[in-house]
Design a protein around this motif. Structure first.
Motif, PDB file in Angstrom:
ATOM      1  N   VAL A   1       0.837  -1.186   0.000  1.00 18.56           N
ATOM      2  CA  VAL A   1       0.000   0.000   0.000  1.00 18.56           C
ATOM      3  C   VAL A   1       0.880   1.247   0.000  1.00 18.56           C
ATOM      4  N   GLY A   2       0.456   2.267  -0.771  1.00 17.95           N
ATOM      5  CA  GLY A   2       1.164   3.530  -0.778  1.00 17.95           C
ATOM      6  C   GLY A   2       2.439   3.524  -1.578  1.00 17.95           C
ATOM      7  N   ARG A   3       2.612   2.572  -2.486  1.00 17.34           N
ATOM      8  CA  ARG A   3       3.836   2.490  -3.275  1.00 17.34           C
ATOM      9  C   ARG A   3       3.899   3.610  -4.306  1.00 17.34           C
ATOM     10  N   SER A   4       5.071   4.257  -4.449  1.00 14.99           N
ATOM     11  CA  SER A   4       5.267   5.300  -5.463  1.00 14.99           C
ATOM     12  C   SER A   4       5.294   4.671  -6.841  1.00 14.99           C
ATOM     13  N   PRO A   5       4.756   5.374  -7.901  1.00 17.44           N
ATOM     14  CA  PRO A   5       4.771   4.817  -9.259  1.00 17.44           C
ATOM     15  C   PRO A   5       6.180   4.523  -9.764  1.00 17.44           C
ATOM     16  N   PHE A   6       7.190   5.222  -9.300  1.00 16.47           N
ATOM     17  CA  PHE A   6       8.551   5.020  -9.787  1.00 16.47           C
ATOM     18  C   PHE A   6       9.468   4.564  -8.647  1.00 16.47           C
ATOM     19  N   ARG A   7       8.933   3.773  -7.739  1.00 14.41           N
ATOM     20  CA  ARG A   7       9.718   3.388  -6.565  1.00 14.41           C
ATOM     21  C   ARG A   7      10.826   2.434  -6.912  1.00 14.41           C
ATOM     22  N   SER A   8      10.547   1.411  -7.717  1.00 13.14           N
ATOM     23  CA  SER A   8      11.578   0.416  -8.034  1.00 13.14           C
ATOM     24  C   SER A   8      12.579   0.982  -9.018  1.00 13.14           C
ATOM     25  N   ARG A   9      13.758   0.411  -9.000  1.00  9.27           N
ATOM     26  CA  ARG A   9      14.809   0.871  -9.905  1.00  9.27           C
ATOM     27  C   ARG A   9      14.427   0.643 -11.362  1.00  9.27           C
ATOM     28  N   ALA A  10      13.776  -0.473 -11.620  1.00 14.97           N
ATOM     29  CA  ALA A  10      13.391  -0.780 -12.995  1.00 14.97           C
ATOM     30  C   ALA A  10      12.408   0.256 -13.524  1.00 14.97           C
ATOM     31  N   GLU A  11      11.434   0.600 -12.705  1.00 12.27           N
ATOM     32  CA  GLU A  11      10.457   1.598 -13.133  1.00 12.27           C
ATOM     33  C   GLU A  11      11.122   2.952 -13.359  1.00 12.27           C
ATOM     34  N   LEU A  12      12.026   3.293 -12.481  1.00 11.37           N
ATOM     35  CA  LEU A  12      12.733   4.560 -12.631  1.00 11.37           C
ATOM     36  C   LEU A  12      13.586   4.561 -13.901  1.00 11.37           C
ATOM     37  N   ALA A  13      14.227   3.424 -14.187  1.00 12.03           N
ATOM     38  CA  ALA A  13      15.047   3.322 -15.401  1.00 12.03           C
ATOM     39  C   ALA A  13      14.189   3.473 -16.652  1.00 12.03           C
ATOM     40  N   VAL A  14      13.006   2.850 -16.643  1.00 14.78           N
ATOM     41  CA  VAL A  14      12.101   2.966 -17.787  1.00 14.78           C
ATOM     42  C   VAL A  14      11.648   4.412 -17.963  1.00 14.78           C
ATOM     43  N   ALA A  15      11.271   5.044 -16.862  1.00  9.30           N
ATOM     44  CA  ALA A  15      10.801   6.427 -16.938  1.00  9.30           C
ATOM     45  C   ALA A  15      11.894   7.356 -17.454  1.00  9.30           C
ATOM     46  N   ILE A  16      13.126   7.177 -16.952  1.00 13.80           N
ATOM     47  CA  ILE A  16      14.233   8.022 -17.399  1.00 13.80           C
ATOM     48  C   ILE A  16      14.521   7.799 -18.872  1.00 13.80           C
ATOM     49  N   SER A  17      14.497   6.528 -19.318  1.00  5.58           N
ATOM     50  CA  SER A  17      14.755   6.224 -20.727  1.00  5.58           C
ATOM     51  C   SER A  17      13.735   6.888 -21.638  1.00  5.58           C
ATOM     52  N   PHE A  18      12.469   6.799 -21.273  1.00  3.64           N
ATOM     53  CA  PHE A  18      11.437   7.424 -22.096  1.00  3.64           C
ATOM     54  C   PHE A  18      11.554   8.951 -22.062  1.00  3.64           C
ATOM     55  N   ALA A  19      11.925   9.505 -20.918  1.00  2.00           N
ATOM     56  CA  ALA A  19      12.086  10.955 -20.822  1.00  2.00           C
ATOM     57  C   ALA A  19      13.239  11.432 -21.708  1.00  2.00           C
ATOM     58  N   VAL A  20      14.335  10.681 -21.682  1.00  2.00           N
ATOM     59  CA  VAL A  20      15.479  11.029 -22.540  1.00  2.00           C
ATOM     60  C   VAL A  20      15.078  10.973 -24.015  1.00  2.00           C
ATOM     61  N   ALA A  21      14.320   9.938 -24.379  1.00  2.00           N
ATOM     62  CA  ALA A  21      13.877   9.807 -25.763  1.00  2.00           C
ATOM     63  C   ALA A  21      12.993  10.979 -26.175  1.00  2.00           C
ATOM     64  N   ALA A  22      12.045  11.348 -25.306  1.00  2.00           N
ATOM     65  CA  ALA A  22      11.137  12.450 -25.638  1.00  2.00           C
ATOM     66  C   ALA A  22      11.890  13.774 -25.766  1.00  2.00           C
ATOM     67  N   LEU A  23      12.752  14.064 -24.807  1.00  2.00           N
ATOM     68  CA  LEU A  23      13.499  15.326 -24.840  1.00  2.00           C
ATOM     69  C   LEU A  23      14.452  15.374 -26.033  1.00  2.00           C
ATOM     70  N   SER A  24      15.070  14.247 -26.361  1.00  2.00           N
ATOM     71  CA  SER A  24      16.001  14.220 -27.487  1.00  2.00           C
ATOM     72  C   SER A  24      15.280  14.458 -28.804  1.00  2.00           C
ATOM     73  N   GLY A  25      14.091  13.868 -28.958  1.00  2.00           N
ATOM     74  CA  GLY A  25      13.344  14.062 -30.189  1.00  2.00           C
ATOM     75  C   GLY A  25      12.943  15.506 -30.410  1.00  2.00           C
ATOM     76  N   PHE A  26      12.418  16.135 -29.364  1.00  2.00           N
ATOM     77  CA  PHE A  26      12.009  17.534 -29.504  1.00  2.00           C
ATOM     78  C   PHE A  26      13.229  18.454 -29.636  1.00  2.00           C
ATOM     79  N   ALA A  27      14.324  18.099 -28.961  1.00  2.00           N
ATOM     80  CA  ALA A  27      15.548  18.892 -29.094  1.00  2.00           C
ATOM     81  C   ALA A  27      16.090  18.812 -30.517  1.00  2.00           C
ATOM     82  N   LEU A  28      15.962  17.650 -31.127  1.00  2.00           N
ATOM     83  CA  LEU A  28      16.413  17.497 -32.514  1.00  2.00           C
ATOM     84  C   LEU A  28      15.622  18.407 -33.442  1.00  2.00           C
ATOM     85  N   LEU A  29      14.336  18.504 -33.212  1.00  2.00           N
ATOM     86  CA  LEU A  29      13.513  19.388 -34.029  1.00  2.00           C
ATOM     87  C   LEU A  29      13.914  20.851 -33.836  1.00  2.00           C
ATOM     88  N   ILE A  30      14.244  21.217 -32.613  1.00  2.00           N
ATOM     89  CA  ILE A  30      14.658  22.600 -32.337  1.00  2.00           C
ATOM     90  C   ILE A  30      15.994  22.903 -33.007  1.00  2.00           C
TER      91      ILE A  30
END
Length: 294
Positions: free
Chosen positions: A10-39
């Protein structure tokens, strides 16, 4: 029924585990890189930076999906008696009943990050569309030649009848456009009685002076060789041969379309002017897959 699987407190954070955090960071890097490329592209572009950003966008999505599949998808074993009927009491929740609530929270967050990553990739992949520029339209069927323009040499000086001896050939251009790639033309002088042009084109070769595009209709090479003894133009690239007397029709080699003829008129002072653009599209035949204004 026996069930084994991951349990969520109960009360677990959505990004508590290392795996979840790694997935979130990977997707964030991908999103920022794509928009940065357009800029970067919009600001003028830099090939090396664009290459690195595209790598990060693709790599971020790949790493995120790989970690998600390997670490976050549940691995569950169920053993059910053959005679048992009906559904298990609660397949999607553990003893505390918290899996559904926390699983939805985690899944929605990661799916949102995945959508953002693909949005960034879509922005990066849209760059080639912006680089296409306007559609060429009828520009492939037009050259600088216009009615009334004089035939000039590379120095933009008019070419006269005395500049082309019998059996000779001179490269000419439209007045004001010396060196034009699609306007380069061969002005050839032959015996007038030898010409076998179509009736509607006879007047385009005054006194045996006839003009054809210098751009080969096979691969676009300059047709630079003329054999006066057989009245043939030869392309040095693939040996396409064109008969000057019959309208520069191909007689040998891979070219299948004649060199377009330029309608010309001789002036009282011995110079020549164009009566319009070439009879047909200039250059390789693949430019003329669809009919053009000619």
């Amino acid at each position: 029924m026996t069930t084994r699987g991951p349990r969520v407190g109960v009360g677990r954070s959505p990004f508590r585990s290392r795996a979840e955090l790694a997935v979130a960071i990977s997707f964030a890097v991908a999103a920022l890189s794509g928009f940065a490329l357009l800029i970067v592209y919009a600001l003028g572009g830099q090939t090396q930076i664009e290459g690195v950003l595209l790598m990060l966008a693709l790599g971020g999505i790949g790493v995120g999906i790989s970690v998600w599949g390997a670490e976050l998808l549940p691995e569950m074993e169920r053993v059910e008696e053959r005679h048992a009927i009906g559904s298990p009491p609660a397949d999607d929740e553990d003893d505390t009943g918290e899996v559904v609530r926390e699983g939805i929270t985690r899944r929605r967050a990661l799916l949102g990050m995945l959508a953002a990553a693909f949005g960034g990739l879509a922005a990066a992949l849209a760059i080639p569309l912006f680089s296409l520029g306007p559609a060429p339209g009828a520009s492939l069927f037009q050259t600088p030649w216009r009615k009334g323009l004089r035939l000039v040499g590379p120095d933009d000086k008019p070419v006269g009848a005395n500049d082309v001896p019998l059996g000779g050939v001179v490269t000419v251009f439209p007045e004001g456009s010396p060196g034009s790639a699609d306007g380069q033309t061969l002005l050839i002088r032959v015996e007038p009685n030898l010409l076998k042009l179509p009736d509607d084109r006879g007047a385009w070769a005054p006194d045996g002076y006839v003009a054809y595009s210098k751009v080969c209709t096979h691969a676009g090479c300059p047709v630079g060789l003329y054999r006066a003894s057989i009245h043939s133009l030869i392309c040095p690239c693939h040996q396409s041969t064109f008969d000057v007397l019959t309208g520069a029709v191909p007689t040998f080699g891979p070219a299948v379309r004649p060199l377009p003829q330029l309608p010309i008129q001789r002036q009282p002072d011995g110079t020549f002017v164009a009566l319009g653009d070439f009879l047909g599209p200039v250059g390789p035949s693949f430019w003329d897959i669809h009919s053009g204004p000619h």
